[in-house]
Scaffold this motif. Structure first.
Motif, PDB file in Angstrom:
ATOM      1  N   CYS A  80       0.842  -1.194   0.000  1.00 46.36           N
ATOM      2  CA  CYS A  80       0.000   0.000   0.000  1.00 46.36           C
ATOM      3  C   CYS A  80       0.878   1.246   0.000  1.00 46.36           C
ATOM      4  CB  CYS A  80      -0.895  -0.012   1.243  1.00 46.36           C
ATOM      5  SG  CYS A  80      -2.002   1.390   1.272  1.00 46.36           S
ATOM      6  N   LYS A 131      -0.601   4.304   0.590  1.00 45.09           N
ATOM      7  CA  LYS A 131      -1.444   5.366   1.133  1.00 45.09           C
ATOM      8  C   LYS A 131      -0.919   5.950   2.459  1.00 45.09           C
ATOM      9  CE  LYS A 131      -5.031   5.182  -1.793  1.00 45.09           C
ATOM     10  NZ  LYS A 131      -4.388   4.419  -2.852  1.00 45.09           N
ATOM     11  N   PHE A 132      -0.266   5.170   3.243  1.00 47.57           N
ATOM     12  CA  PHE A 132       0.304   5.643   4.514  1.00 47.57           C
ATOM     13  C   PHE A 132      -0.719   6.330   5.413  1.00 47.57           C
ATOM     14  CE2 PHE A 132       3.986   4.955   1.872  1.00 47.57           C
ATOM     15  CZ  PHE A 132       4.884   4.380   2.756  1.00 47.57           C
ATOM     16  N   CYS A 133      -1.813   5.652   5.709  1.00 49.01           N
ATOM     17  CA  CYS A 133      -2.735   6.157   6.727  1.00 49.01           C
ATOM     18  C   CYS A 133      -1.955   6.235   8.044  1.00 49.01           C
ATOM     19  CB  CYS A 133      -3.934   5.228   6.876  1.00 49.01           C
ATOM     20  SG  CYS A 133      -4.920   5.146   5.369  1.00 49.01           S
ATOM     21  N   CYS A 172      -1.593   2.996  10.364  1.00 48.71           N
ATOM     22  CA  CYS A 172      -1.476   1.659   9.775  1.00 48.71           C
ATOM     23  C   CYS A 172      -0.032   1.245   9.492  1.00 48.71           C
ATOM     24  CB  CYS A 172      -2.297   1.634   8.479  1.00 48.71           C
ATOM     25  SG  CYS A 172      -2.299   0.045   7.677  1.00 48.71           S
ATOM     26  N   PRO A 209       1.960  -0.285   4.986  1.00 49.22           N
ATOM     27  CA  PRO A 209       2.982   0.184   4.042  1.00 49.22           C
ATOM     28  C   PRO A 209       4.402  -0.180   4.491  1.00 49.22           C
ATOM     29  CG  PRO A 209       1.358   1.897   4.412  1.00 49.22           C
ATOM     30  CD  PRO A 209       1.090   0.817   5.426  1.00 49.22           C
ATOM     31  N   HIS A 215     -10.092   0.943  -1.289  1.00 48.12           N
ATOM     32  CA  HIS A 215      -9.945   2.297  -0.748  1.00 48.12           C
ATOM     33  C   HIS A 215     -10.855   3.222  -1.547  1.00 48.12           C
ATOM     34  CE1 HIS A 215      -8.229   6.158   0.358  1.00 48.12           C
ATOM     35  NE2 HIS A 215      -7.584   5.543   1.337  1.00 48.12           N
TER      36      HIS A 215
HETATM   37  S1  SF4 Z   1      -5.412   1.458   6.188  1.00 43.24           S
HETATM   38 FE1  SF4 Z   1      -4.463   2.976   4.802  1.00 43.24          FE
HETATM   39  S2  SF4 Z   1      -2.248   2.514   4.847  1.00 43.24           S
HETATM   40 FE2  SF4 Z   1      -3.315   0.744   5.736  1.00 43.24          FE
HETATM   41  S3  SF4 Z   1      -3.578  -0.671   3.998  1.00 43.24           S
HETATM   42 FE3  SF4 Z   1      -5.476   0.554   4.144  1.00 43.24          FE
HETATM   43  S4  SF4 Z   1      -5.132   2.301   2.764  1.00 43.24           S
HETATM   44 FE4  SF4 Z   1      -3.109   1.351   3.145  1.00 43.24          FE
END
Ligand code: SF4
Length: 461
Positions: free
Chosen positions: A166, A168-170, A173, A176, A249
């Motif tokens: 991923c 996105k780096f929420c 989380c 990544p 997402h």
């Molecule tokens: S929560 Fe965010 S960082 Fe974690 S896998 Fe889902 S989109 Fe990616």
């Protein structure tokens, strides 16, 4: 011919780990390993770990402690038992695992398990092996194909990983960091795997990825495909009756995927679309890269494509700095969409993620009180959703024998478990079922032909 040996794989966490566990067993088969459900008789125990839940690392160490006792007992009986730790905790902890838990022989990251046979050979030569580097080669290019007998054991419905990692780096989380950046498998490789599964009796495929709708694998013309295009291609595979995908997402819900919902009858009208919070302020601090409005817009576009689509989601309560007003925004979003179900989590800090170091952590009491309120609301919506099926007909993919003699269990298009009295030869087929009763966790029904004409059942047709 390799000496027969037994492997016990214990899988934690998401479907991606379940899929990886199956593929590990497939990879070990040519080395003489067959799977066993009995840990005590295994020559090799693999813990395929997950880093998502709270205290994940501590739980892995306590599980290793438990397995070490079996290893010591095997040694007393003159047998050797190897212990391997795989998955996200292995990826994150690396050689620290061997340092803290000497009973572990092998630590293998999520991208490296195709090399298991070679690693085990090194373990047998007395080495402790740690392989958690992200490799240059793609494990899917090297992995053994799923075996027909092992597919048959897994049943009618199968997962297929199409994407990993991923970008996105929420802020909450670890994915990544543990699974790396987004990588997608080429279309034709996935088609070949799905054809093989269909030939072995699989009828439903769930495409999985940490961020599955960011899929961008190469098509045969050399151009990147989207998940929508991949689904269109897979809908043509003979024998495949149903397609699903998870986890998506909101930002990656593009037109090709939305159109696929309108155009492909095989694509089930059920979308798991995590939102995490209904508050724009919290969404921004989570680095989700979408607003509440964006999310509602995606839901509206999907509903316009297919009116009977239902949605489930993931929520985190008690993200650092979440106020009561923010939390109420989450509750109103649940009411506005009317989810058919959701996974709800209390925020807990993951070391190495940006939110973990914030000073404005929410107290455990407030977090658990909010969780209870959110769960109560979601349960209310879920019950309402299920209650709406009483007396209705549904298409059910019959998957396996139920608990009662003569009973089969299947799934509705909306993933509800449906129990129905039906002959075993209908396993693997989609049947029209009339819902006769709505239970708390499943629906009960009768084959629609029988419900319309009880003589049909008496005649044994
Ligand atoms: S929560 Fe965010 S960082 Fe974690 S896998 Fe889902 S989109 Fe990616």
């Amino acid at each position: 011919m390799s000496k027969p040996r037994k492997v016990h794989v214990k899988s934690f966490g998401c479907q991606m780990n379940v899929y990886d566990s199956h593929r590990m067993a497939d990879t070990l088969a040519p080395a003489g390993f067959t799977e066993t459900a009995r840990l005590e008789e295994a020559d090799l125990v693999i813990l395929n770990t997950c880093h998502i839940r709270e205290k994940a690392v501590e739980k892995v160490y306590s599980e290793i402690g438990r397995i070490r006792e079996f290893k010591e007992e095997a040694a007393r009986d003159g047998r050797s038992m190897m212990i391997a730790v795989a998955g996200c905790v292995a990826q994150a902890e690396g050689k620290e695992i061997i340092r803290r838990a000497g009973a572990v022989d092998l630590v293998v990251g999520s991208q490296n398990y195709h090399r298991l046979p070679q690693m085990l050979a090194r373990v047998q030569d007395g080495e402790k092996v740690v392989d958690t580097e992200f490799p240059v080669e793609d494990k899917f290019d090297v992995l053994a194909a799923p075996r027909r007998d092992s597919i048959a054991k897994r049943g009618i419905s199968a997962f297929v990983t199409v994407q990993e990692g991923c970008d996105k780096f929420c802020a909450f989380c670890v994915v990544p960091y543990t699974r790396g950046t987004e990588v997608s498998r080429p279309v034709e490789k996935i088609v070949t795997e799905v054809e093989r599964l269909a030939a072995a009796g699989v009828r439903e495929i769930t495409l999985i990825g940490q961020n599955v709708n960011a899929y961008h694998g190469l098509a045969s013309d050399g151009a990147p495909a989207t998940l929508g295009k991949l689904l269109r291609r897979l809908a043509q595979v003979p024998g495949i009756l149903r397609l699903r995908y998870t986890t998506s997402h909101p930002r990656d819900m593009d037109d090709t995927l939305i159109d696929a919902h309108a155009e492909l009858p095989a694509l089930m009208p059920y979308v798991h679309l995590p939102v995490q919070s209904g508050s724009d302020r919290v969404l921004a601090e989570m680095n989700r890269r979408h607003t509440r409005e964006d999310y509602l817009g995606v839901i509206a576009r999907l509903r316009a494509a297919r009116a009977d689509l239902v949605f489930t989601s993931d929520f985190i309560v008690g993200f650092p700095g979440e106020t009561e007003a923010d939390f109420r925004d989450t509750l109103t979003l649940v009411d506005e969409i009317g989810f058919a179900g959701a996974y709800t989590f209390i925020y807990s800090p993951r070391p190495g993620t940006p939110a973990a170091d914030r000073p404005d952590q929410i107290s455990p009491e407030v977090k658990s009180e909010r969780l209870q309120r959110l769960q109560a609301l979601i349960t209310q919506h879920q019950r309402k959703f299920n209650a709406g099926f009483a007396g209705r007909e549904l298409d059910v993919l019959l998957e396996k024998p139920g608990r009662l003699p003569g009973q089969l269990v299947g799934r509705s298009p909306y993933l509800q478990a449906v129990q129905v009295m039906a002959p075993a030869n209908l396993i693997g087929s989609v049947q029209r079922v009339t819902v006769t009763e709505v239970g708390s966790n499943s629906l009960f029904g009768a084959l629609a032909d029988e419900a319309r004409n009880p003589a049909f059942a008496a005649a044994g047709a």
